[in-house]
Scaffold this motif. Structure first.
Motif, mmCIF file in Angstrom:
data_model
loop_
_atom_site.group_PDB
_atom_site.id
_atom_site.type_symbol
_atom_site.label_atom_id
_atom_site.label_comp_id
_atom_site.label_asym_id
_atom_site.label_seq_id
_atom_site.Cartn_x
_atom_site.Cartn_y
_atom_site.Cartn_z
ATOM 1 N N LYS A 466 0.828 -1.207 0.000
ATOM 2 C CA LYS A 466 0.000 0.000 0.000
ATOM 3 C C LYS A 466 0.860 1.254 0.000
ATOM 4 O O LYS A 466 0.553 2.241 -0.665
ATOM 5 N N HIS A 467 1.938 1.206 0.783
ATOM 6 C CA HIS A 467 2.824 2.360 0.893
ATOM 7 C C HIS A 467 3.429 2.702 -0.465
ATOM 8 O O HIS A 467 3.496 3.882 -0.858
ATOM 9 N N LEU A 468 3.889 1.696 -1.193
ATOM 10 C CA LEU A 468 4.494 1.928 -2.499
ATOM 11 C C LEU A 468 3.468 2.457 -3.500
ATOM 12 O O LEU A 468 3.769 3.338 -4.312
ATOM 13 N N ARG A 473 1.326 7.037 -6.562
ATOM 14 C CA ARG A 473 0.223 7.963 -6.834
ATOM 15 C C ARG A 473 0.640 9.405 -6.577
ATOM 16 O O ARG A 473 0.359 10.302 -7.371
ATOM 17 N N ASP A 474 1.336 9.646 -5.456
ATOM 18 C CA ASP A 474 1.786 11.001 -5.143
ATOM 19 C C ASP A 474 2.758 11.519 -6.198
ATOM 20 O O ASP A 474 2.736 12.700 -6.560
ATOM 21 N N ALA A 475 3.631 10.635 -6.684
ATOM 22 C CA ALA A 475 4.575 11.038 -7.732
ATOM 23 C C ALA A 475 3.829 11.438 -9.008
ATOM 24 O O ALA A 475 4.227 12.384 -9.708
ATOM 25 N N LEU A 476 2.734 10.736 -9.300
ATOM 26 C CA LEU A 476 1.938 11.069 -10.481
ATOM 27 C C LEU A 476 1.276 12.439 -10.326
ATOM 28 O O LEU A 476 1.150 13.185 -11.308
ATOM 29 N N ILE A 508 -3.438 7.340 -12.310
ATOM 30 C CA ILE A 508 -3.830 7.591 -10.920
ATOM 31 C C ILE A 508 -5.087 6.799 -10.576
ATOM 32 O O ILE A 508 -5.181 6.164 -9.521
ATOM 33 N N GLU A 509 -6.068 6.823 -11.485
ATOM 34 C CA GLU A 509 -7.324 6.108 -11.245
ATOM 35 C C GLU A 509 -7.096 4.599 -11.170
ATOM 36 O O GLU A 509 -7.748 3.904 -10.384
ATOM 37 N N GLU A 510 -6.187 4.088 -11.983
ATOM 38 C CA GLU A 510 -5.860 2.649 -11.919
ATOM 39 C C GLU A 510 -5.295 2.277 -10.552
ATOM 40 O O GLU A 510 -5.678 1.264 -9.958
ATOM 41 N N ILE A 511 -4.375 3.102 -10.061
ATOM 42 C CA ILE A 511 -3.770 2.840 -8.749
ATOM 43 C C ILE A 511 -4.820 2.930 -7.650
ATOM 44 O O ILE A 511 -4.882 2.078 -6.759
ATOM 45 N N GLU A 512 -5.682 3.964 -7.704
ATOM 46 C CA GLU A 512 -6.705 4.141 -6.671
ATOM 47 C C GLU A 512 -7.710 3.005 -6.688
ATOM 48 O O GLU A 512 -8.180 2.560 -5.646
ATOM 49 N N THR A 513 -8.053 2.519 -7.882
ATOM 50 C CA THR A 513 -8.981 1.387 -7.992
ATOM 51 C C THR A 513 -8.402 0.150 -7.316
ATOM 52 O O THR A 513 -9.091 -0.556 -6.575
ATOM 53 N N LYS A 514 -7.112 -0.120 -7.561
ATOM 54 C CA LYS A 514 -6.460 -1.264 -6.928
ATOM 55 C C LYS A 514 -6.404 -1.101 -5.416
ATOM 56 O O LYS A 514 -6.621 -2.055 -4.660
ATOM 57 N N MET A 515 -6.128 0.136 -4.962
ATOM 58 C CA MET A 515 -6.076 0.397 -3.523
ATOM 59 C C MET A 515 -7.434 0.180 -2.885
ATOM 60 O O MET A 515 -7.552 -0.392 -1.801
#
Length: 519
Positions: A466-468, A473-476, A508-515
């Motif tokens: 989760k941290h990674l 996401r923040d880098a994006l 970003i949306e892909e990462i948030e969906t996985k999270m």
């Protein structure tokens, strides 16, 4: 003196509620019910003043409302709103409209209320109050995303609900008589209220933010924040636009833009503490009022209407939440369940109901329905939201998270302290030898914290995962701002800039969906 006694009682109840880890708002409602049933000479006059005085009812709307809204905006970073904009605006706009329409027509056809009364009740009961839910969320360690959505929805749907309330209670019958022309007039009036409130709020927010940049005196800056909240509210009301929307917009600009250009950490802390105290007083009195007011209403022969009204409001909220959020790809069902049941009603609904003129036809019915549902919402929904959260499994993957957050907070504090000393060394405020001496103890602690962090990563690999993802996401977001800046400086065309920004948003949306799917 009697009002002070009630306030002291509120403080005592809140302390007890905190000890038992229960929301103070629910405890105050229950105590208000008990006090209302008892005839205590020591507070009898204050009970009558709070529940029956027209002056006090005006105070609730004109003083308590800007206070509660303003305080809420101070604790909601714009970055959090932006990150969760889809569910927040879906619930705040589409959700509020759907809820109000379903409740309005149901109250008209099923409860037999006049059309004006039905939609006035529908508008005021569409507003959500996150106070009780947020306190439960924080005690359980619920994900920040869900907390932000609840709080963000409440802020914006308050504005929409108040605008709909004004239209329904003042203009609805005239617009119905006008037919289709009335519908157009209603839409134009709605836009006037909303856009006007946005403009007033933006002007006040920018002016206040620029003002605090010129000074460094937190008592004066607190005074500016008071002028901001009450000034934006009353200015908007005087020119007949939405005071609620004005306060929300001005507060968000002030806390984010003003906070970044003109507030020191000490100022932010003092402003937040000041408004937290004022908001606590306002909420304490309002929630105590719910219990007191119920005892002044004749409920005989109205239990059927009350039960059907509760069923209508609960059903309308469910339809709005599940329908609206179904259009957001990958939004977890467990979040929908929690947002549905967590849409409690509270202080704003009560304030709006009490603000109706005494000669408003159907005022008694609206008060009965509003106070009954708020009571149901706070006690039944408020006390069952915690078991629901555990049942739907939102907290299943949070094992070890508190230990992780403790270590991260310690590392962050230590690293920033060292960074500050290094800047002092660069500016020749301390010598190199002094810097090394200061860093020695902190560096030893940092090594220990990093060892603990590595142990936690090995013990709970999901935390590292989760941290990674969060870091990516923040880098994006940083990439997005960088591209936006290039386009602003005309170093790249808007076409190229838009292409890159769209690609970044998709990632970003892909990462948030996985999270979200992992929660």
């Amino acid at each position: 003196m009697q009002v002070l006694i009630l306030l002291a009682l509120s403080v005592g109840v809140s302390i007890i509620a905190k000890y038992f880890k229960q929301p103070y708002s629910i405890a105050l409602v229950i105590v208000g019910l008990v006090i209302g049933l008892l005839h205590l000479p020591i507070i009898e006059e204050s009970k009558d003043f709070i529940t029956q005085s027209a002056v006090f009812q005006v105070v609730i709307l004109s003083i308590f409302l800007p206070t509660l809204l303003g305080e809420a905006t101070l604790n909601l970073p714009f970055s959090d709103l932006k990150e969760n904009k889809k569910p927040i605006f879906t619930l705040a706009f589409a959700g509020t409209f759907i809820t109000a329409l379903i409740i309005g027509f149901s109250a008209y056809f099923l409860l037999g209320l006049p059309i004006e009364v039905a939609f006035t009740f529908a508008a005021l009961i569409s507003a959500t109050d996150p106070i009780s839910v947020l306190s439960i969320f924080k005690s359980l360690g619920v994900t920040k995303k869900l907390t932000t959505i609840i709080e963000g929805e409440s802020l914006f749907n308050d504005g929409i609900a108040v605008v709909l309330f004004t239209i329904a209670s003042v203009y609805l019958l005239d617009y119905i008589d006008m037919g289709w022309a009335g519908l157009g007039s209603g839409v134009l009036l709605f836009l006037k209220f909303v856009i006007g409130g946005l403009i007033v709020g933006a002007i006040f927010g920018v002016l206040a933010s620029r003002s605090i940049k010129l000074i460094d005196n937190y008592p004066l800056e607190i005074t500016i924040s008071m002028l901001l909240f009450f000034g934006s509210f009353f200015t908007a009301e005087v020119i007949h636009v939405s005071g609620v929307i004005a306060v929300v917009v001005s507060g968000i600009i002030f806390s984010n833009y003003g906070g970044s250009i003109g507030m020191s950490p000490v100022t932010k802390l003092n402003i937040n503490n000041f408004w937290s105290v004022i908001a606590f007083i306002a909420n304490s009195i309002i929630f105590l009022m719910v219990g007191l007011e119920i005892n002044n209403i004749d409920l005989s022969g109205k239990w059927g209407m009350i039960l059907l009204g509760i069923f209508i409001v609960v059903g309308a909220r469910a339809i709005a939440v599940y329908t609206g959020l179904s259009f957001i790809k990958g939004f977890p069902m467990k979040f929908k369940h929690t947002l549905n049941w967590g849409g409690l009603k509270g202080s704003l609904s009560i304030a709006l109901a009490l603000s109706l003129p005494t000669d408003f036809d159907g005022r008694d019915e609206i008060l009965v329905l509003t106070l009954s549902f708020v009571l149901f919402s706070l006690i039944v929904q408020g006390l069952t939201i915690k078991p629901l959260i555990k049942k739907v499994g939102i907290l299943d993957n949070d094992e070890g998270i508190e230990q992780y957050e403790e270590v991260i907070a310690s590392i962050y504090r230590s690293e920033n302290a060292i960074k500050d000393w290094e800047e002092m060394r660069q500016n020749s405020f301390i010598t190199k030898a002094e810097l090394e001496e200061l860093k020695e103890d902190y560096q030893e602690k940092l090594d220990q914290y990093y060892e603990k962090l590595e142990t936690l990563y090995n013990q709970y690999p999901e935390i590292k995962k989760k941290h990674l993802r969060s870091a990516k996401r923040d880098a994006l977001y940083v990439e997005y701002q960088a591209v936006k800046e290039l386009a602003r400086r005309e170093m790249i065309s808007d076409t190229v800039g838009s292409k890159h920004m769209d690609e970044i948003i998709e990632r970003i949306e892909e990462i948030e969906t996985k999270m979200d799917q992992d929660k």
